[in-house]
Motif scaffolding. Structure first.
Motif, PDB file in Angstrom:
ATOM      1  N   VAL A  16       0.825  47.122  39.928  1.00  0.00           N
ATOM      2  CA  VAL A  16       1.111  48.268  40.803  1.00  0.00           C
ATOM      3  C   VAL A  16       2.299  49.035  40.231  1.00  0.00           C
ATOM      4  O   VAL A  16       2.234  50.245  39.978  1.00  0.00           O
ATOM      5  CB  VAL A  16       1.408  47.808  42.238  1.00  0.00           C
ATOM      6  CG1 VAL A  16       1.849  48.993  43.093  1.00  0.00           C
ATOM      7  CG2 VAL A  16       0.190  47.138  42.855  1.00  0.00           C
TER       8      VAL A  16
ATOM      9  N   LEU B 184      -3.837  46.277  41.632  1.00  0.00           N
ATOM     10  CA  LEU B 184      -4.818  47.304  41.280  1.00  0.00           C
ATOM     11  C   LEU B 184      -6.172  46.706  40.923  1.00  0.00           C
ATOM     12  O   LEU B 184      -6.245  45.774  40.123  1.00  0.00           O
ATOM     13  CB  LEU B 184      -4.331  48.100  40.067  1.00  0.00           C
ATOM     14  CG  LEU B 184      -3.106  48.996  40.234  1.00  0.00           C
ATOM     15  CD1 LEU B 184      -2.762  49.618  38.895  1.00  0.00           C
ATOM     16  CD2 LEU B 184      -3.363  50.066  41.257  1.00  0.00           C
TER      17      LEU B 184
ATOM     18  N   TYR C 185      -2.787  53.646  40.349  1.00  0.00           N
ATOM     19  CA  TYR C 185      -2.230  53.532  41.695  1.00  0.00           C
ATOM     20  C   TYR C 185      -2.725  54.637  42.618  1.00  0.00           C
ATOM     21  O   TYR C 185      -3.150  54.375  43.757  1.00  0.00           O
ATOM     22  CB  TYR C 185      -0.694  53.555  41.628  1.00  0.00           C
ATOM     23  CG  TYR C 185      -0.050  53.581  42.989  1.00  0.00           C
ATOM     24  CD1 TYR C 185       0.146  52.404  43.714  1.00  0.00           C
ATOM     25  CD2 TYR C 185       0.344  54.777  43.578  1.00  0.00           C
ATOM     26  CE1 TYR C 185       0.716  52.419  44.979  1.00  0.00           C
ATOM     27  CE2 TYR C 185       0.917  54.808  44.839  1.00  0.00           C
ATOM     28  CZ  TYR C 185       1.105  53.625  45.539  1.00  0.00           C
ATOM     29  OH  TYR C 185       1.659  53.656  46.802  1.00  0.00           O
TER      30      TYR C 185
ATOM     31  N   TRP D 226      -6.427  54.303  43.480  1.00  0.00           N
ATOM     32  CA  TRP D 226      -6.591  53.138  44.354  1.00  0.00           C
ATOM     33  C   TRP D 226      -6.192  53.465  45.783  1.00  0.00           C
ATOM     34  O   TRP D 226      -6.937  53.190  46.737  1.00  0.00           O
ATOM     35  CB  TRP D 226      -5.736  52.012  43.790  1.00  0.00           C
ATOM     36  CG  TRP D 226      -5.614  50.760  44.583  1.00  0.00           C
ATOM     37  CD1 TRP D 226      -6.604  50.086  45.233  1.00  0.00           C
ATOM     38  CD2 TRP D 226      -4.421  49.998  44.784  1.00  0.00           C
ATOM     39  NE1 TRP D 226      -6.101  48.945  45.824  1.00  0.00           N
ATOM     40  CE2 TRP D 226      -4.766  48.874  45.553  1.00  0.00           C
ATOM     41  CE3 TRP D 226      -3.101  50.146  44.364  1.00  0.00           C
ATOM     42  CZ2 TRP D 226      -3.820  47.913  45.938  1.00  0.00           C
ATOM     43  CZ3 TRP D 226      -2.167  49.191  44.730  1.00  0.00           C
ATOM     44  CH2 TRP D 226      -2.534  48.088  45.514  1.00  0.00           C
TER      45      TRP D 226
END
Length: 313
Positions: free
Chosen positions: A54, A290, A296, A299
């Protein structure tokens, strides 16, 4: 929320320097063996280690090709709470110029290994501290701050500042990339605001506190018994009474969606998921790291859109 002693022990077990080199496995945003990427002039790039992909991905979006970024945990099937660090991680941390950890008891192995590796010169960015989040009165801290977009924006600024300090020649580019990233975060906040406008006050259930910041920003109410979500996060068994109270949320149609952490599923959470599906209540899967092939922003866009879609059914 703080991890149980058993989970914290699991995180720390593999950190001992007595382990043989190469023991275990290391996941990396730049190389699966924990090595840095082999691009041009890699030796001149800022070496960054993030506890999860992340923060590794956020760093890469800000740094571009000016940093070698290693993400220790990047397997979407891996529960970060039970990750066992190894000597490859130790080596990467010993060479890092910048280290990004979540903090809040989530990834304590980072601090321990930095100390063991005698890397006191690394700039350590603790996302929870940067966010300013604290435990509510009489409650416990929700450490999953990457689901809080204003907090993520603060972390992005800190990453850009740290990169600029390590590489002054590219500081302006890092700051510009951080601003671009934050503009996209604002678009996500706008999506949450739209959910709040359309569904503010609607009740949902969770299996763990992982997505709570997103849920709260969307104006939704978590109806899950606290004893259930806390026990699942800590890896403890849920009492029959608490489990029945949780299942009743679905049989009684008391919630409009279940937000389900796929990375820590087990018999009790599977019963909850089954109850939701049997009651035709939408299930919104989320993860702590992820998914493969996602950055990021993509997602989180998927997460917010899935939540909105579930509430509109």
């Amino acid at each position: 929320m703080p991890m149980s002693p058993s989970r914290r022990l699991a995180l720390l077990t593999g950190a001992s320097l007595a382990l043989l080199a190469g023991c275990g496995s290391s996941s990396s945003g730049s190389g699966s063996d924990g090595s840095t990427s082999q691009g041009t002039d890699s030796s001149s790039k800022v070496k960054v280690v993030a506890s999860t992909n992340v923060y590794g991905d956020i760093t890469e979006q800000i740094a571009g090709d000016k940093a070698d970024v290693i993400s220790i945990i990047s397997d979407p099937a891996q529960d970060p709470h039970s990750y066992e660090a190894n000597t490859q991680n130790q080596l990467a941390l010993s060479k890092a110029k910048i280290v990004i950890e979540n903090g809040g008891g989530y990834d304590d192995f980072i601090d321990r290994m930095l100390k063991s590796g005698n890397n006191s010169s690394a700039e350590v960015i603790n996302a929870v501290k940067v966010s300013g989040k604290t435990a509510p009165k009489g409650g416990e801290l929700n450490e999953h701050v990457w689901y809080d977009f204003p907090s993520t924006a603060k972390v992005a600024d800190r990453i850009a500042a740290a990169l600029g300090k390590a590489d002054p020649a590219d500081a302006a580019a890092f700051a510009k990339n951080a601003e671009t990233f934050k503009t996209k975060l604002k678009a996500l906040e706008a999506k949450e605001a739209q959910i709040k406008k359309e569904h503010g006050g609607d009740a949902v259930a969770i299996t763990e506190p992982v997505p709570l910041y997103m849920i709260e920003a969307s104006g939704l109410v978590d109806k899950t018994p606290g004893e259930f979500s806390e026990a699942i996060e800590e890896g403890d068994d849920v009492s029959p009474k608490v489990l029945q109270a949780t299942l009743a949320l679905f049989t009684g149609k008391q919630v409009k969606a279940l937000v389900y952490n796929e990375q820590t599923s087990g018999p009790q959470t599977e019963k909850v998921e089954s109850a939701a599906k049997s009651a035709s209540i939408p299930v919104v899967p989320v993860t702590e790291t992820l998914p493969k092939g996602k950055d990021y922003l993509g997602w989180m866009t998927d997460n917010v859109d899935a939540l909105a879609s579930a509430l509109n059914k």
